[in-house]
Design a protein around this motif. Structure first.
Motif, PDB file in Angstrom:
ATOM      1  N   TYR A 137      12.566 -15.394   2.396  1.00 38.25           N
ATOM      2  CA  TYR A 137      11.946 -15.229   3.716  1.00 38.25           C
ATOM      3  C   TYR A 137      11.338 -13.838   3.854  1.00 38.25           C
ATOM      4  O   TYR A 137      10.215 -13.691   4.347  1.00 38.25           O
ATOM      5  N   GLN A 138      12.066 -12.808   3.425  1.00 37.30           N
ATOM      6  CA  GLN A 138      11.527 -11.461   3.485  1.00 37.30           C
ATOM      7  C   GLN A 138      10.271 -11.333   2.631  1.00 37.30           C
ATOM      8  O   GLN A 138       9.277 -10.722   3.046  1.00 37.30           O
ATOM      9  N   GLN A 139      10.291 -11.917   1.468  1.00 30.80           N
ATOM     10  CA  GLN A 139       9.172 -11.816   0.530  1.00 30.80           C
ATOM     11  C   GLN A 139       7.923 -12.525   1.041  1.00 30.80           C
ATOM     12  O   GLN A 139       6.812 -11.972   0.955  1.00 30.80           O
ATOM     13  N   ASP A 140       8.090 -13.731   1.581  1.00 34.77           N
ATOM     14  CA  ASP A 140       6.940 -14.596   1.836  1.00 34.77           C
ATOM     15  C   ASP A 140       6.567 -14.786   3.298  1.00 34.77           C
ATOM     16  O   ASP A 140       5.423 -15.162   3.594  1.00 34.77           O
ATOM     17  N   LEU A 147       0.824  -1.206   0.000  1.00 29.67           N
ATOM     18  CA  LEU A 147       0.000   0.000   0.000  1.00 29.67           C
ATOM     19  C   LEU A 147       0.862   1.262   0.000  1.00 29.67           C
ATOM     20  O   LEU A 147       0.443   2.306  -0.508  1.00 29.67           O
ATOM     21  N   LEU A 148       2.058   1.169   0.567  1.00 29.61           N
ATOM     22  CA  LEU A 148       2.989   2.298   0.552  1.00 29.61           C
ATOM     23  C   LEU A 148       3.746   2.408  -0.769  1.00 29.61           C
ATOM     24  O   LEU A 148       4.606   3.276  -0.924  1.00 29.61           O
ATOM     25  N   ARG A 149       3.425   1.500  -1.705  1.00 23.12           N
ATOM     26  CA  ARG A 149       4.066   1.464  -3.017  1.00 23.12           C
ATOM     27  C   ARG A 149       5.565   1.174  -2.882  1.00 23.12           C
ATOM     28  O   ARG A 149       6.420   1.855  -3.451  1.00 23.12           O
ATOM     29  N   MET A 150       5.838   0.131  -2.105  1.00 26.59           N
ATOM     30  CA  MET A 150       7.201  -0.365  -1.936  1.00 26.59           C
ATOM     31  C   MET A 150       7.264  -1.833  -2.353  1.00 26.59           C
ATOM     32  O   MET A 150       7.652  -2.706  -1.573  1.00 26.59           O
ATOM     33  N   PRO A 204      12.750  -8.988  -8.665  1.00 29.14           N
ATOM     34  CA  PRO A 204      13.844  -9.443  -7.792  1.00 29.14           C
ATOM     35  C   PRO A 204      13.800  -8.692  -6.460  1.00 29.14           C
ATOM     36  O   PRO A 204      13.826  -7.453  -6.443  1.00 29.14           O
ATOM     37  N   VAL A 205      13.677  -9.423  -5.357  1.00 27.80           N
ATOM     38  CA  VAL A 205      13.467  -8.824  -4.045  1.00 27.80           C
ATOM     39  C   VAL A 205      14.696  -8.018  -3.608  1.00 27.80           C
ATOM     40  O   VAL A 205      15.826  -8.511  -3.649  1.00 27.80           O
ATOM     41  N   LYS A 206      14.457  -6.787  -3.203  1.00 27.50           N
ATOM     42  CA  LYS A 206      15.507  -5.950  -2.626  1.00 27.50           C
ATOM     43  C   LYS A 206      15.533  -6.176  -1.120  1.00 27.50           C
ATOM     44  O   LYS A 206      14.513  -6.004  -0.438  1.00 27.50           O
ATOM     45  N   LEU A 207      16.677  -6.559  -0.595  1.00 20.49           N
ATOM     46  CA  LEU A 207      16.779  -6.807   0.846  1.00 20.49           C
ATOM     47  C   LEU A 207      16.834  -5.483   1.611  1.00 20.49           C
ATOM     48  O   LEU A 207      17.616  -4.596   1.285  1.00 20.49           O
TER      49      LEU A 207
END
Length: 241
Positions: free
Chosen positions: A106-109, A66-69, A76-79
């Motif tokens: 892990y961060q993504q899911d 919702l914050l558009r992040m 590709p996930v940015k850590l």
């Protein structure tokens, strides 16, 4: 100068604590979220919180989408620096691989999800880019937001009591406080009767219901990934199977 609706801001400060679920095994508690660089940014956080139903704990992914992040949750996930080390500690605690690919997954899911195993909470509710910054006196007419010191004096007792109550009621297996410089606040939450023991460069206390740790902040300078792996390894030794 734009200003917040002070009723909405007051409710946010009193009732929003972070991300995840109180049933989580691993609780991570910091002093305050980063950000808060502009009125628009903080207003976007208030709006996202309202769209999600003004929860005490939101879903980390849903909130930041919702914050558009999306970059933190879609390939590709940015850590993100703090989340990355929280993920590293958690995976190491479970004895699981924690390469960059595993951290991204892990961060993504999994991190801070409503149905997950991690709870990410903050002692102070308003985001700030650094402890020396304070712009809320320009954005609000609430008297206690005139100075950061007054904000601390007004907000800390209630939020500390809430965190202590939730820990005692929910009995998470681990509570990890990050930011050694705030150790007096962490001690207030767990109670003076809980004694921390030094474990090299972090501190731990084992009670009948929860293992508490105080560790350095992931944004602290000159900290290696090994530091957080060692924290996780200590937790793995005490993890209930």
């Amino acid at each position: 100068m734009e200003t917040f609706n002070d009723d909405d801001l007051s409710q946010f400060m009193k009732t929003f604590y972070g991300y995840g679920t109180l049933s989580a095994k691993f609780w991570f508690i910091g002093m305050e979220e980063g950000g808060g660089n502009s009125f628009t940014e903080v207003q976007a956080r208030l709006s996202a919180w309202e769209q999600l139903g003004k929860p005490e704990l939101a879903d980390l992914r849903d909130f930041h989408l919702l914050l558009r992040m999306p970059e933190f949750f879609t390939p590709p996930v940015k850590l993100q620096r703090t989340w990355m080390q929280i993920a590293r500690i958690t995976l190491a605690a479970k004895g699981e691989p924690h390469s960059l690919n595993e951290l991204r997954t892990y961060q993504q899911d999994h991190l801070g999800r409503k149905s997950g195993e991690t709870c990410l909470m903050e002692l102070l509710p308003l985001p700030s880019p650094r402890t020396s910054a304070w712009e809320y006196n320009k954005w609000s007419t609430l008297p206690f937001l005139a100075k950061r010191e007054a904000y601390h004096h007004s907000i800390l007792p209630q939020r500390s009591a809430y965190l202590r109550k939730q820990i005692l009621e929910n009995e998470p297996e681990f509570v990890i406080f990050y930011g050694i410089g705030y150790s007096s606040y962490w001690q207030d939450i767990v109670g003076k009767e809980v004694e921390f023991q030094e474990q090299g460069d972090f501190w731990s206390a084992i009670t009948s219901h929860t293992i508490y740790l105080m560790v350095k902040h992931p944004n602290a300078r000159r900290l290696s990934n090994t530091y957080f792996e060692n924290v996780g390894a200590y937790m793995h030794e005490h993890l209930q199977t």
